[in-house]
Design an enzyme around this catalytic site. Structure first.
Site, short mmCIF file in Angstrom:
data_model
loop_
_atom_site.label_atom_id
_atom_site.label_comp_id
_atom_site.label_asym_id
_atom_site.label_seq_id
_atom_site.Cartn_x
_atom_site.Cartn_y
_atom_site.Cartn_z
N ASP A 237 0.87 -1.18 0.00
CA ASP A 237 0.00 0.00 0.00
C ASP A 237 0.91 1.23 0.00
O ASP A 237 1.55 1.52 1.01
CB ASP A 237 -0.91 -0.04 1.24
CG ASP A 237 -1.83 1.18 1.30
OD1 ASP A 237 -1.64 2.12 0.49
OD2 ASP A 237 -2.72 1.19 2.16
N TYR B 50 -5.88 14.70 -10.20
CA TYR B 50 -5.13 13.72 -10.98
C TYR B 50 -4.05 14.40 -11.81
O TYR B 50 -2.87 14.04 -11.75
CB TYR B 50 -6.11 12.96 -11.88
CG TYR B 50 -5.47 11.87 -12.72
CD1 TYR B 50 -5.16 10.63 -12.16
CD2 TYR B 50 -5.20 12.07 -14.07
CE1 TYR B 50 -4.59 9.63 -12.93
CE2 TYR B 50 -4.63 11.08 -14.84
CZ TYR B 50 -4.32 9.86 -14.28
OH TYR B 50 -3.75 8.87 -15.04
N LYS C 47 -0.01 14.19 -11.45
CA LYS C 47 0.78 13.67 -12.56
C LYS C 47 1.79 14.69 -13.07
O LYS C 47 2.90 14.34 -13.44
CB LYS C 47 -0.14 13.21 -13.70
CG LYS C 47 -0.97 11.97 -13.35
CD LYS C 47 -0.10 10.78 -12.95
CE LYS C 47 -0.88 9.47 -12.93
NZ LYS C 47 -0.03 8.32 -12.53
N TRP D 232 -1.06 18.64 -30.76
CA TRP D 232 -1.82 19.79 -31.28
C TRP D 232 -2.62 20.43 -30.19
O TRP D 232 -2.57 20.02 -29.04
CB TRP D 232 -2.71 19.39 -32.46
CG TRP D 232 -3.84 18.42 -32.22
CD1 TRP D 232 -4.29 17.92 -31.04
CD2 TRP D 232 -4.64 17.83 -33.25
NE1 TRP D 232 -5.32 17.06 -31.26
CE2 TRP D 232 -5.57 16.99 -32.61
CE3 TRP D 232 -4.69 17.94 -34.64
CZ2 TRP D 232 -6.51 16.24 -33.32
CZ3 TRP D 232 -5.62 17.19 -35.33
CH2 TRP D 232 -6.53 16.36 -34.67
#
Lengths: 273, 270
Positions: free
Chosen positions: A79, A180, A184, A273
């Site tokens: 964990d 998130y 990241k 793009w």
């Protein structure tokens, strides 16, 4: 000098070989983590698949041993939100595999949210798993990796590079949460930090940013979402999980011996793009 | 197992600047992985010798073609010759970069740099990438497949630290990196992303490969000064580019397009 006689350079097949090496793959039984585990095992590495769900890791490891000739695979419950679990897991992985040379950080768990729906608790959980977990795991594993001039491969995301287009998501239940991308993006920058900081120890650190690789359940539940993802992407489709294998092979092997601190996007052109 | 993942068997690969310091490594690497290599170079003798060398070592025929990539007619002739012989082009590695006919003009300080020299270098470092991509693309688009790789440079991403050039020499001559090279290589990255999006509907992937400084006979001073700028503490060996190149050329990178793959020992990470 080596540059004048390429005939004596190692062949690429040798550079890609992971024979005699071992890898600890956090999240090794997940969607992309499984593909990475298979890729490393196919190249000859002994692999330790780790995650919160030890039973899931055992099942995946068994599948791997059945599918890949001569593969050695172990499973381990870790964990990454609990420092003591990481410390014990790293020690156990080193014992199982006789030390390890490769660490892959591919762990994830979290809820769907928008900026409006996300609670403090959900935000903290996402940062805890996706960013703090990487920090803690690297800190625990670095001494093991330093003994072997090892490599670290972090899995980030296209949403650590660009923001999600809210129009892609038709409900909160499919939305990509702001936590998130923030975590990241942190992983991408931590990759660069670790690359320069650990370079004197001979440890290389790189990062992959996958594009749209939705879970199979998401694909079944929301085909419209999948169509919108595909339409948004230059290659016009979502990724197939095995399309992560090539870059994992490159970055975890000596074929990338001069690469460190990089973020490689496998995203069908999403960020171009 | 390893070679099957990055397999190029049966693929026709055109490498421009194929007989240069890195180019010949690229050609050998692609050939070793099964590609039918076409060595395009302005130097006929070097290209022919490399083809013979590849045939001897890998048992695979390699086709040398002499071409001045600054001339659109010659580029078309070169591409037509490849297609006439093999019927298609699967991989284009556009790798040629210019050597100046006049080193004094090429290494001149920016304040005195001549427009003629700027244009001479642009003609090969950027214009030729456009011409070759256009000529090869015409054949790839109807076939709905292809992998294009452009050799870019760290100096298309970051600026050179001028201090590394103090006392640095190459073949006995003081060296530096002129602005035209940085501007051209940054242009290559723009062209790469543009074409990635433009040709994606046709199944053609377009990526860039950015090598860091490669050991190729620079003097000790340069090697030391450069290496101090690099987290891994050394220059690259040419063979260290092959893994990334063959990955980009092969189906192992089937979901990768519009990317710049930087093999620089960490130089751009700090």
């Amino acid at each position: 000098m080596s540059y004048v006689d390429p005939a004596r350079s190692p062949r690429l097949a040798e550079l890609l070989s992971l024979e005699g090496r071992a890898a600890l793959i956090i999240g090794g039984a997940g969607l992309l983590g499984s593909e990475i585990s298979f890729a490393l095992a196919e190249l000859g590495a002994a692999v330790v698949l780790a995650g919160r769900d030890g039973e899931k890791c055992r099942r995946r490891a068994a599948e791997l041993v059945a599918a890949v000739p001569a593969a050695r695979a172990h499973a381990l419950a870790i964990d990454i939100t609990r420092p003591e679990s990481i410390r014990a897991g790293v020690a156990e992985a080193a014992r199982l595999a006789g030390g390890f040379h490769i660490l892959v950080n591919c762990g994830w768990s979290g809820r769907k949210n928008t900026f409006e729906s996300i609670s403090d608790e959900d935000w903290n959980n996402d940062i805890e798993v996706s960013l703090n977990g990487v920090f803690r795991t690297v800190k625990a594993a670095a001494p093991v990796l330093a003994e072997r001039r090892g490599v670290i491969l972090n899995i980030a995301s296209m949403y650590g590079v660009v923001a999600p287009d809210p129009a892609l998501y038709d409900s909160t239940s499919f939305a990509n949460p702001p936590s998130y991308g923030a975590a990241k993006a942190g992983v991408i920058q931590l990759t660069r930090y670790l690359a320069t900081f650990l370079a004197p120890q001979g440890i290389r650190v790189n990062c992959i940013s996958p594009g749209p690789f939705p879970f199979e359940t998401t694909q079944k539940e929301n085909p419209g979402f999948i169509q919108r993802l595909a339409a948004k992407n230059p290659l016009g489709r979502i990724g197939r999980p095995h399309e992560i294998k090539g870059v994992a092979a490159l970055l975890c092997s000596d074929a990338s011996s001069y690469m460190t601190g990089q973020n490689i996007s496998v995203d069908g052109g999403w960020t171009a793009w | 197992m390893a070679s099957t993942r990055f397999d190029l068997t049966g693929k026709v690969a055109v490498v421009t600047g194929g007989a240069g310091i890195l180019g010949r490594r690229f050609c050998r690497g692609l050939a070793e992985h099964g590609a039918q290599v076409v060595i395009v170079d302005i130097n006929e003798e070097h290209a022919t010798r490399l083809a013979a060398d590849i045939a001897r070592r890998s048992g695979r025929h390699a086709l040398p073609i002499t071409c001045d990539l600054r001339d659109p007619a010659e580029v078309r002739r070169m591409v037509d010759a490849v297609v006439a012989k093999y019927g298609r082009i699967d991989v284009l590695h556009s790798n040629a970069a210019g050597k100046s006919s006049d080193p004094a003009a090429f290494f001149a300080p920016f304040e005195e740099y001549s427009l003629a020299q700027w244009r001479e270098i642009m003609a090969i470092d950027l214009d030729a990438m456009f011409l070759v991509a256009q000529a090869v693309g015409r054949h790839m688009v109807p076939r709905k497949s292809g992998s294009v790789i452009h050799t870019a440079s760290i100096y298309g991403v970051v600026a050179p630290d001028q201090r590394i050039y103090e006392g640095s020499e190459y073949e006995g001559r003081p060296i530096n990196t002129p602005a035209v090279y940085a501007a051209a290589k940054a242009g290559v990255l723009g062209l790469t992303r543009y074409l990635a999006a433009y040709w994606a509907p046709h199944g053609i992937r377009v990526n860039a490969l950015t090598p860091g400084g490669v050991e190729s006979g620079q003097n000790e001073t340069f090697q030391q000064r450069y290496s101090q700028r690099v987290p891994l503490g050394r220059m690259a060996r040419p063979s260290e580019m092959i893994g990334a190149l063959v990955w980009l050329a092969s189906d192992a990178s089937s979901y990768v397009t519009g990317q710049n793959i930087v093999v620089d020992g960490g130089l751009t990470a700090w």
